[in-house]
Design an enzyme around this catalytic site. Structure first.
Site, PDB file in Angstrom:
ATOM      1  CD  GLU A 184      -3.034  -0.847   0.170  1.00  0.00           C
ATOM      2  OE1 GLU A 184      -3.799  -1.788  -0.089  1.00  0.00           O
ATOM      3  OE2 GLU A 184      -3.104   0.252  -0.403  1.00  0.00           O
ATOM      4  CG  ASP A 231      -5.430  -7.074  -7.960  1.00  0.00           C
ATOM      5  OD1 ASP A 231      -4.406  -7.277  -7.286  1.00  0.00           O
ATOM      6  OD2 ASP A 231      -6.346  -6.315  -7.585  1.00  0.00           O
ATOM      7  CD  GLU A 291     -15.537  -4.902  -3.444  1.00  0.00           C
ATOM      8  OE1 GLU A 291     -14.340  -5.065  -3.182  1.00  0.00           O
ATOM      9  OE2 GLU A 291     -15.962  -3.867  -3.965  1.00  0.00           O
ATOM     10  CD  GLU A 294     -10.351  -1.929  -8.890  1.00  0.00           C
ATOM     11  OE1 GLU A 294      -9.415  -1.749  -8.089  1.00  0.00           O
ATOM     12  OE2 GLU A 294     -11.541  -1.588  -8.641  1.00  0.00           O
TER      13      GLU A 294
END
EC number: 3.2.1.-
Length: 873
Positions: A281, A507, A629, A777
């Protein structure tokens, strides 16, 4: 004499009282030493409960072990948002605060009204019942220990790489790579006016949210968009401030950009109230944000690069391990750094494989090969492992990165995949998913669904481990040869099953392969080979076509669990599919599009369009016009011909209709026998035995579930309010009448009830997580498809998405995540991730900008949408 004795007793009791009081006051100081202090939340009110989940949706590695001295006290919650503040009976200041001046919680802005209800305004109901998924988020309260805050200092490495052994940046003239962006035709004056109007609307939305952040949370990580105030889940260095820098520049808010840079200068990366740094992060948001702003502003602000180097010097210490694999939750304080450590044995793939782009760009700008060396060693290990996993070509979602195979551990011999799977493997046609057995009655099913939805996780997802106040400090590393044999990346110890997918937890590892290839100017074919090998497996095993009502050929990517056979029986590995749609996986359309043009992969542009169209379809399917989601769908039996089959769809919603009805009839038969026995006992003037079998709550079907062929109506017992949910509310066997043919809810009634109660759009078989957390996304892939094809269809779909999101999430202060996209009036969750300004609104803006703005032939966008300059050929 008596008086003297009385004084002596009084004196003794006084001494005992003083000692007891002193001991009690010392025991109330719960503050550990600063170096071991869990993070302090200087943001939220003392009674708030923070939510550790959000961001990119995958969970960090579970702690393998924890020193006994650092174990949580008994009763510690499994999630950090439930960690309770000690009741000190006073308003304690935070134990440690960032070096910059920050307002106290009491100085936070007062609550602001919003357009719709928000659970963020409640007393914690949301955080107790609803989870928001993500990683690296930790906020707790602790009293002020009155000690100075520790600061990171540069210490000698335990496992240094000699200068001569550093893996250096590739040298030579960058290759002339294929052009990505389409050749756009000239637009008419009317088209330009309409486009610029939409561009202005998107920019206004950004300015609105940015001003809300400045007003309530400047210098902190996130703004609370409903009530005002702030959150500090990412070390409190100002995640939104740094994340939004390049968006300010791109939207031509140059004065705001300059003022924001002045705020960035105040950040002190050498200290934090949080004792560990979430490496992934921090790299994508902070390091990527600083480098992206430096590149997009034409290198005019040297201080941005200086701050990036300041941060990178701290982060590089995470790679100081025997095998140079990083500690993904890096304890930065000197007492930790002074001891040798290893990487974890359950490391999330994306947290390990998504560091390359940022460290490579830093190495290019600073000419320091150590930054490239750090990530090149990870790439080399991924390459060694790629064709030696349970699904060759892909990497499991969790890895053992410790480099240490314990002595005596059995060798993990991988049996082959099922041969019939190899024969049946047709692109887009995975093998059927073996479903989990759901409950058999509709009310229990609702509870089952609620439990899954409230968890905020996919059924098979590994939960984020935020039970501790921070990630546990690994034990010091003993001599490597004493306890283990060296190994490369591997599956977690003693595992017999691995999960593979493109969504959460993996991902950006795949996304970064073509991006790193471009950033290196095509001078390292390693990344091309890794990508092409991985996508071969994805096409063969993961991509599938869902059965939907509309005449649209779309694709999604499944998640597959690959398990070893029983060692005694032998055989082949089995594959268990979960046919799902997740917002995180929506990046895949854009990735396939880039890979198709960059590497000349015939057919992949068609796959890219179908993957992106799948996410557009999911957006259009809900009442809010926003994709949930996580949800599940039904795969087509034939990828080339997939007409809507209502019978098959309804059977999937009630897969155990026969057994469900049989169980209910058997239940009523048992109830009838008990009632008949009770009548016979009364007729013979005998008392009813106290040992007569009783019924549990599970034995009694919910009210309204039973139906008869005749006109008789079953007797219902309505419990008193105080008895609801207790055993006392269950009717006795004698109160239940006998019926000739008791039947459960019919198949059609059951399915209709599920569709209504769960608000299932056609094609959805289950919605595991209904929230929307301002994710980027889907619009990311829409933007890339437009830039690479020039087809205005994608602009039209993107605008519909923007209008839906803006309508559902806008607050008086900024924009908030919502809890249920299937509700006409969804509740706010009072959270705004930094990627709303860094990614989502940036992609919307770039979709309607002139294509020369941040051209994909000139920049690589990291996974947080920060533009990094590509080398020119």
């Amino acid at each position: 004499m008596l008086r003297l004795r009385r004084y002596r007793i009084f004196l003794i009791f006084s001494i005992i009282f003083i000692l007891a009081l002193f001991h009690f006051l010392r025991s109330r100081d719960w503050s550990p030493p600063p170096e071991r202090a869990p993070p302090v939340n200087v943001a939220a009110p003392p009674d708030s409960k923070e939510d550790p989940f959000l961001s990119h949706g995958f969970a960090p590695e579970s702690p393998v072990g924890k020193p006994k001295a650092e174990e949580e006290p008994s009763g510690a919650k499994d999630r950090v948002d439930h960690v309770e503040k000690p009741d000190l009976g006073l308003d304690s200041a935070p134990m440690m605060t960032p070096s910059k001046t920050t307002p106290t919680p009491a100085d936070s802005k007062p609550e602001k009204p919003s357009q719709k209800p928000s659970l963020g305004q409640s007393s914690g109901t949301f955080d107790e019942e609803f989870g928001i998924e993500g990683q690296g988020r930790l906020e707790v309260f602790l009293p002020d220990a009155g000690r100075p805050a520790p600061h990171w200092t540069k210490l000698p490495e335990h496992f240094p790489v000699p200068t001569g052994d550093l893996i250096r940046l590739p040298t030579g003239q960058p290759k002339a790579l294929p052009k990505l962006q389409a050749n756009f035709k000239d637009e008419s004056s009317t088209e330009k006016i309409q486009r610029t109007q939409k561009l202005s609307t998107i920019k206004e939305s950004f300015v609105h949210a940015w001003n809300g952040y400045k007003q309530s949370a400047m210098g902190h990580d996130e703004v609370r968009p409903v009530t005002g105030g702030y959150r500090d889940p990412f070390a409190g260095w100002g995640a939104t401030l740094v994340d939004a820098l390049d968006t300010l520049w791109i939207m031509d808010l140059k004065d705001e950009f300059s003022a924001a840079v002045d705020e960035v200068k105040k950040i002190d990366f050498t200290t934090s109230f949080r004792k560990d740094i979430p490496l992934f992060e921090t790299v994508i948001r902070y390091l990527g944000g600083l480098l992206g702003a430096y590149d997009i502003s034409g290198h005019k602000y040297r201080e941005l690069l200086d701050k990036a180097v300041e941060l990178a010097e701290i982060l590089i210490g995470a790679f100081d391990t025997p095998n140079r694999m990083p500690v993904t939750y890096y304890n930065w304080a000197p007492d930790y750094v002074s001891q040798p450590h290893r990487a974890g044995t359950r490391v999330v793939l994306a947290e390990l494989g998504s560091l390359s782009v940022e460290f490579t760009r830093l190495a290019q700008l600073t000419k320091e090969d150590k930054y490239y060396d750090a990530i090149a060693r990870i790439t080399n290990e991924l390459e060694k492992m790629q064709n030696n996993t349970r699904l060759p070509g892909m990497w499991p979602l969790q890895l053992d990165a410790s480099g240490c195979k314990k002595k005596g551990r059995p060798v993990n011999r991988l049996p082959p995949l099922k041969k019939e799977r190899e024969k049946e493997a047709v692109p887009g046609v995975p093998t059927p998913h073996v479903p989990h057995h759901p409950p058999t009655d509709i009310n229990s099913y609702k509870s089952y669904l609620k439990r899954d939805e409230l968890s905020g996780l996919a059924i098979d997802a590994q939960p984020a481990n935020y039970g501790e106040a921070t990630q546990p400090t690994p034990a010091p590393t003993p001599p490597l040869e004493a306890i283990c044999e060296e190994q490369g990346l591997a599956s977690p110890p003693y595992s017999t099953m691995d999960r593979f997918g493109l969504g959460g937890q993996s991902d950006s590892t795949y996304e970064y392969l073509p991006k790193e290839y471009m950033l290196l100017g095509g001078l390292n074919d390693q990344y091309r080979t890794l990508y092409e090998t991985a996508m071969d497996t994805v096409r063969k095993y993961l991509l599938f076509r869902p059965m939907i009502k509309e005449d649209r050929d779309v694709r999604f990517a499944a998640t597959v669990a690959v398990s070893d056979p029983d060692p005694e029986e032998g055989g082949e590995r089995s594959l268990d599919y979960q046919y799902e749609g997740t917002h995180l996986t929506c990046f895949a359309g854009g990735m396939f599009a880039v890979g198709a043009k960059l590497f000349g992969l015939d057919g992949d542009m068609d796959i890219a369009a179908k993957l992106t169209e799948g996410c557009v379809w999911a957006y259009e399917s809900t009442k809010t016009g926003i994709m949930p989601e996580h949800f599940e769908v039904l795969p087509c039996e034939d990828v080339n011909s997939c007409e809507w089959n209502e019978t098959r769809y309804r059977d999937a919603l009630d897969p155990y209709a026969g057994s469900r009805i049989q169980q209910t009839e058997a239940l009523y038969q048992r109830q009838g026998q008990l009632a008949q026995g009770n009548k016979e006992l009364k007729a013979s003037n005998k008392s009813v035995p106290s040992t007569l079998p009783s019924l549990s709550k599970r034995d009694i079907p919910p009210a309204g579930q039973l139906h008869e062929h005749n006109d008789q109506t079953p007797t219902k017992t309505t419990p008193k309010p105080e008895d609801r949910g207790s055993i006392k509310s269950i009717p006795s066997p004698s109160s239940i009448p006998l019926h000739p043919k008791p039947l459960a809810l019919s198949h059609d009634e059951y399915v209709d009830s599920r569709i209504k109660e769960e608000r299932l759009p056609p094609g959805f078989t289950k919605i595991s997580s209904r929230k929307y957390i301002l994710r980027p996304e889907a619009i990311e892939s829409v933007f890339i498809m437009f830039r690479l094809t020039g087809d205005n269809y994608w602009r039209e779909k993107g605008w519909e998405m923007f209008e839906a999101i803006s309508k559902a999430t806008r607050t008086e202060l900024a924009n908030s995540a919502i809890l249920d996209v299937t509700s006409a009036t969804p509740l706010f969750s009072n959270e705004m991730e930094s990627f709303w300004l860094a990614e989502t609104l940036k992609y919307f803006y770039l979709l309607f900008s002139d294509p020369s703005v941040v051209s994909l032939d000139e920049y690589v966008l990291n996974t947080e949408a920060h533009p990094l300059k590509r080398p020119s050929s």
